[in-house]
Design an enzyme around this catalytic site. Structure first.
Site, PDB file in Angstrom:
ATOM      1  CE1 TYR A   1      19.128  -2.312  21.934  1.00 45.04           C
ATOM      2  CE2 TYR A   1      18.067  -4.455  22.032  1.00 45.04           C
ATOM      3  CZ  TYR A   1      18.949  -3.529  22.555  1.00 45.04           C
ATOM      4  OH  TYR A   1      19.657  -3.831  23.706  1.00 45.04           O
TER       5      TYR A   1
HETATM    6  P1  NAD Z   1      22.210   3.241  29.260  1.00 40.26           P
HETATM    7  O1  NAD Z   1      21.227   4.096  28.556  1.00 40.26           O
HETATM    8  O2  NAD Z   1      22.242   3.217  30.733  1.00 40.26           O
HETATM    9  O3  NAD Z   1      23.682   3.572  28.745  1.00 40.26           O
HETATM   10  C1  NAD Z   1      23.974   3.775  27.416  1.00 40.26           C
HETATM   11  C2  NAD Z   1      25.124   4.772  27.322  1.00 40.26           C
HETATM   12  O4  NAD Z   1      25.463   4.886  25.924  1.00 40.26           O
HETATM   13  C3  NAD Z   1      24.746   6.170  27.825  1.00 40.26           C
HETATM   14  O5  NAD Z   1      25.725   6.639  28.747  1.00 40.26           O
HETATM   15  C4  NAD Z   1      24.731   7.017  26.561  1.00 40.26           C
HETATM   16  O6  NAD Z   1      25.125   8.368  26.755  1.00 40.26           O
HETATM   17  C5  NAD Z   1      25.722   6.261  25.667  1.00 40.26           C
HETATM   18  N1  NAD Z   1      25.530   6.526  24.250  1.00 40.26           N
HETATM   19  C6  NAD Z   1      24.368   6.522  23.542  1.00 40.26           C
HETATM   20  N2  NAD Z   1      24.614   6.860  22.260  1.00 40.26           N
HETATM   21  C7  NAD Z   1      25.955   7.047  22.153  1.00 40.26           C
HETATM   22  C8  NAD Z   1      26.818   7.404  21.081  1.00 40.26           C
HETATM   23  N3  NAD Z   1      26.341   7.658  19.854  1.00 40.26           N
HETATM   24  N4  NAD Z   1      28.142   7.498  21.329  1.00 40.26           N
HETATM   25  C9  NAD Z   1      28.631   7.270  22.575  1.00 40.26           C
HETATM   26  N5  NAD Z   1      27.863   6.960  23.630  1.00 40.26           N
HETATM   27  C10 NAD Z   1      26.539   6.833  23.413  1.00 40.26           C
HETATM   28  O7  NAD Z   1      21.953   1.779  28.651  1.00 40.26           O
HETATM   29  P2  NAD Z   1      22.466   0.337  29.070  1.00 40.26           P
HETATM   30  O8  NAD Z   1      21.264  -0.471  29.392  1.00 40.26           O
HETATM   31  O9  NAD Z   1      23.582   0.413  30.015  1.00 40.26           O
HETATM   32  O10 NAD Z   1      22.949  -0.186  27.644  1.00 40.26           O
HETATM   33  C11 NAD Z   1      24.313  -0.439  27.329  1.00 40.26           C
HETATM   34  C12 NAD Z   1      24.363  -1.497  26.234  1.00 40.26           C
HETATM   35  O11 NAD Z   1      23.789  -2.704  26.737  1.00 40.26           O
HETATM   36  C13 NAD Z   1      23.591  -1.142  24.967  1.00 40.26           C
HETATM   37  O12 NAD Z   1      24.323  -1.560  23.848  1.00 40.26           O
HETATM   38  C14 NAD Z   1      22.322  -1.951  25.117  1.00 40.26           C
HETATM   39  O13 NAD Z   1      21.730  -2.254  23.868  1.00 40.26           O
HETATM   40  C15 NAD Z   1      22.851  -3.188  25.795  1.00 40.26           C
HETATM   41  N6  NAD Z   1      21.850  -3.990  26.474  1.00 40.26           N
HETATM   42  C16 NAD Z   1      21.137  -3.471  27.506  1.00 40.26           C
HETATM   43  C17 NAD Z   1      20.180  -4.253  28.120  1.00 40.26           C
HETATM   44  C18 NAD Z   1      19.346  -3.760  29.252  1.00 40.26           C
HETATM   45  O14 NAD Z   1      18.372  -4.445  29.598  1.00 40.26           O
HETATM   46  N7  NAD Z   1      19.658  -2.636  29.867  1.00 40.26           N
HETATM   47  C19 NAD Z   1      19.978  -5.573  27.692  1.00 40.26           C
HETATM   48  C20 NAD Z   1      20.735  -6.068  26.639  1.00 40.26           C
HETATM   49  C21 NAD Z   1      21.681  -5.266  26.047  1.00 40.26           C
END
Ligand code: NAD
Length: 274
Positions: free
Chosen positions: A169
């Site tokens: 990651y």
């Molecule tokens: P989440 O799990 O709520 O949402 C992620 C979404 O991505 C889900 O709907 C899932 O179905 C979709 N997904 C996964 N693999 C996929 C693929 N191969 N093709 C299409 N869709 C796919 O997670 P989130 O926390 O909302 O994360 C969203 C982004 O934010 C990610 O890139 C994550 O790394 C980043 N992020 C999250 C956080 C946090 O603390 N939540 C912090 C920093 C960055």
């Protein structure tokens, strides 16, 4: 009697995406979903692209109920044919694609000595291959339309910083910064901007899953994970929210010039300071 100007929010002019079309990947849930909702509230037509079509459709339906144009697409961002097919459907809609938020993401945690090669590759595929495939498709459409546009890549504090147990990651999120900077340079003559948002911990399903996983280490409770691992280095012990991140995305989406390109914005309650 004072009159409140509805175009002014918190002392700044409300950012508008009227007449724009935005595609947000991974928008059936969490950050992506909130970004799509905020973009729709700002006047954009939104495309909800996610692996999970039923949840994407539910999100698109909820947005349509609020009066915005929306379309749900099944898209696995790691699959070149699926990405191309999804973007071809967007091309068939009225209006050109103006905004991409490359947001789909997964997390797998393990110590490096136990990371299987196949497990290592999964986050790289979703974040890096997915970022490349969707950005390439968006750039092609933005160049063809002649309108340019805004590409927003979802990084993380882990684009700048490392944590234990998150080797692929952290590697992928660092790599996305490089991808966004290249797009900023190549896109500039076509009025295509490219920026990265780097959130701290946000309580989405992705993070809720990590709390019990990290609490499996002997002697660490779930509240220890929250207070001493996730939020320890913030300035106020608070989680970042989906709204914080969606407002940052709206700023990048609506910014009208190359003054704001090739940048990354950390939204993390001071966890990481540049
Ligand atoms: P989440 O799990 O709520 O949402 C992620 C979404 O991505 C889900 O709907 C899932 O179905 C979709 N997904 C996964 N693999 C996929 C693929 N191969 N093709 C299409 N869709 C796919 O997670 P989130 O926390 O909302 O994360 C969203 C982004 O934010 C990610 O890139 C994550 O790394 C980043 N992020 C999250 C956080 C946090 O603390 N939540 C912090 C920093 C960055």
């Amino acid at each position: 009697m004072s009159v409140i100007d509805p175009s002014v929010v918190h002392g700044t002019t409300r950012l508008s995406l009227a007449g724009k079309t935005a595609l947000v990947t991974g928008s059936a849930s969490g950050l992506g979903r909130r970004i799509a909702e905020v973009f729709a509230e700002a006047g954009a037509a939104v495309v909800i692209a996610d692996l999970r079509l039923a949840e994407a459709q539910a999100c698109a339906d909820a947005i349509a109920c609020q009066g915005a144009r929306s379309l749900a697409l099944a898209m696995d961002v790691t699959d070149e044919a699926a990405v191309e097919a999804g973007f071809a459907r967007v091309r068939g809609q009225p209006g050109a694609l103006d905004i991409l938020v490359s947001n789909a993401g997964i997390q797998i945690v393990a110590p490096i000595q136990d990371f299987g090669f196949a497990e290592w590759k999964k986050p790289l595929a979703v974040h890096l291959d997915g970022g490349f495939l969707t950005a390439r498709a968006a750039v092609r459409q933005m160049m063809a339309s002649g309108r340019g546009g805004s590409i927003i890549v979802m990084g993380a504090v882990h684009s700048k910083h490392s944590s234990r147990l998150k080797a692929p990651y952290v590697a992928a999120k660092h790599g996305l910064e490089g991808l966004a900077k290249v797009i900023a340079k190549e896109g500039a003559p076509h009025n295509i901007r490219s920026n990265v948002i780097c959130p701290g911990f946000v309580r989405t399903p992705l993070v809720e899953k990590q709390i019990p996983q990290q609490a499996q280490e002997p002697g660490i409770s779930e509240s220890d994970v929250i207070e001493n691992v996730m939020l320890e280095d913030t300035v106020d012990g608070r989680f970042t929210t989906v709204d914080d991140v969606a407002q940052a995305a709206l700023t990048f989406a609506a910014w009208p010039s190359n003054a704001l390109t090739g940048q990354s914005l950390v939204v993390s309650h001071g966890w990481f300071m540049q």
